[in-house]
Design an enzyme around this catalytic site. Structure first.
Site, PDB file in Angstrom:
ATOM      1  N   GLY A  99       0.819  -1.203   0.000  1.00  0.00           N
ATOM      2  CA  GLY A  99       0.000   0.000   0.000  1.00  0.00           C
ATOM      3  C   GLY A  99       0.853   1.253   0.000  1.00  0.00           C
ATOM      4  O   GLY A  99       0.558   2.227  -0.703  1.00  0.00           O
ATOM      5  N   ARG A 145       7.319   1.686   0.819  1.00  0.00           N
ATOM      6  CA  ARG A 145       7.660   0.268   0.946  1.00  0.00           C
ATOM      7  C   ARG A 145       8.020  -0.309  -0.417  1.00  0.00           C
ATOM      8  O   ARG A 145       8.894  -1.178  -0.522  1.00  0.00           O
ATOM      9  CB  ARG A 145       6.505  -0.515   1.575  1.00  0.00           C
ATOM     10  N   ARG A 164       1.222  10.859  -8.892  1.00  0.00           N
ATOM     11  CA  ARG A 164       0.564  10.933  -7.588  1.00  0.00           C
ATOM     12  C   ARG A 164       1.437  10.382  -6.463  1.00  0.00           C
ATOM     13  O   ARG A 164       0.939   9.998  -5.388  1.00  0.00           O
ATOM     14  CB  ARG A 164      -0.787  10.217  -7.598  1.00  0.00           C
ATOM     15  N   ARG A 201      -0.309  -8.704  -3.057  1.00  0.00           N
ATOM     16  CA  ARG A 201      -0.308  -7.619  -2.074  1.00  0.00           C
ATOM     17  C   ARG A 201       0.638  -7.964  -0.934  1.00  0.00           C
ATOM     18  O   ARG A 201       0.604  -9.085  -0.401  1.00  0.00           O
ATOM     19  CB  ARG A 201      -1.729  -7.383  -1.551  1.00  0.00           C
ATOM     20  N   SER A 238       0.244  -4.363   5.519  1.00  0.00           N
ATOM     21  CA  SER A 238       0.129  -4.443   6.971  1.00  0.00           C
ATOM     22  C   SER A 238      -1.313  -4.750   7.350  1.00  0.00           C
ATOM     23  O   SER A 238      -2.241  -4.510   6.574  1.00  0.00           O
ATOM     24  CB  SER A 238       0.577  -3.129   7.611  1.00  0.00           C
ATOM     25  N   ASP A 265      -0.188  -4.065  14.032  1.00  0.00           N
ATOM     26  CA  ASP A 265      -0.805  -3.616  15.286  1.00  0.00           C
ATOM     27  C   ASP A 265      -1.788  -4.674  15.767  1.00  0.00           C
ATOM     28  O   ASP A 265      -2.275  -5.485  14.972  1.00  0.00           O
ATOM     29  CB  ASP A 265      -1.506  -2.268  15.112  1.00  0.00           C
ATOM     30  N   ARG A 307       6.898  -0.017   9.491  1.00  0.00           N
ATOM     31  CA  ARG A 307       5.989  -0.542   8.464  1.00  0.00           C
ATOM     32  C   ARG A 307       6.653  -0.531   7.094  1.00  0.00           C
ATOM     33  O   ARG A 307       6.400  -1.384   6.250  1.00  0.00           O
ATOM     34  CB  ARG A 307       4.696   0.277   8.423  1.00  0.00           C
TER      35      ARG A 307
END
Length: 238
Positions: A24, A28, A47, A91, A94, A209, A222
């Site tokens: 996402g 990363r 973007r 994908r 997290s 989390d 992350r």
């Protein structure tokens, strides 16, 4: 293939590999490209959703940020499939633990993705669609994890449209009683787009989390410390 570049991606046909990792967070994606891939070329900056193509163990592979939420994943995965010819979408994200069996930094593979989203309404189905991973990628990921000595938990996850829910923890308690492992915000849309197009999709997640204890990773953690998940994903497609 005639609509490239798109409004969201300035890559051209051929710039993106048939197998792509989709974190996402675009940072990363940058981390994966810089630390795992060779001969890397950046193909997208539109973007700020960074995209890269390089080679991993001699295999051409791409990695691109997909943003937060199902609308964003829906756009990026649709364009990657229909305009760029991507066949395997993995994908690497997290997730927040719902199950008591999970702890921080555990790796979860999403076999199915429950959702509170109305994303599937576009297909005009006569019932409720169950978004699931592609078994080929799922089986491969489990085998890779075993080879790498990484313990993974495979099962049902929740893809939610809501991050700050009005009900607080109460809604998660209801998902928990049905054995749902964790929550995130993208996999159901990815699985539905892949199913509709007849391509492969899988979500490999790291617990960042724990919803009921309040434990959580930092933003930098992350981006940079979920390497077990990344290494499994990079080796899924041989």
């Amino acid at each position: 293939m005639s609509k490239t570049p798109t409004p969201h991606n300035n890559a051209k046909v051929g710039d993106i590999a048939e197998t792509i990792l989709l974190p996402g967070d675009p940072l990363r994606a940058k981390f994966i490209a810089e630390n795992f891939l060779e001969d890397v070329v950046q193909y997208n900056t539109v973007r700020g959703m960074l995209g890269y193509t390089g080679y991993y163990k001699g295999k051409k592979i791409s990695v691109q940020g997909s943003g937060m939420g199902m609308p964003s994943m829906g756009i990026y995965s649709y364009e990657l499939i229909h305009f760029y010819g991507v066949k395997n979408l993995i994908r690497v994200g997290s997730a927040g633990a719902i199950s008591d069996k999970l702890k921080m930094l555990d790796v979860v593979i999403g076999m199915g993705a429950c959702t509170d989203s109305n994303y599937a309404h576009q297909y005009n189905l006569p019932g409720t669609f169950a978004p699931t991973a592609s078994y080929t990628l799922l089986e491969s990921a489990v085998n890779v994890a075993r080879e790498q000595g990484v313990e993974v938990t495979v099962g049902n996850i929740l893809s939610s449209d809501i991050f700050y829910g009005d009900e607080g923890l109460e809604s998660y308690k209801r998902w928990k009683k049905m054995g749902v492992l964790c929550t995130e915000m993208e996999s159901a849309a990815l699985y539905m787009n892949a199913a509709r197009a007849g391509v492969n999709a899988l979500s490999i997640l790291t617990i960042s989390d724990c919803i009921f204890t309040g434990e959580e990773c930092s933003a930098q953690e992350r981006q940079e410390t979920f390497t077990k998940m990344m290494e499994i994903a990079l080796n899924v497609v041989k």
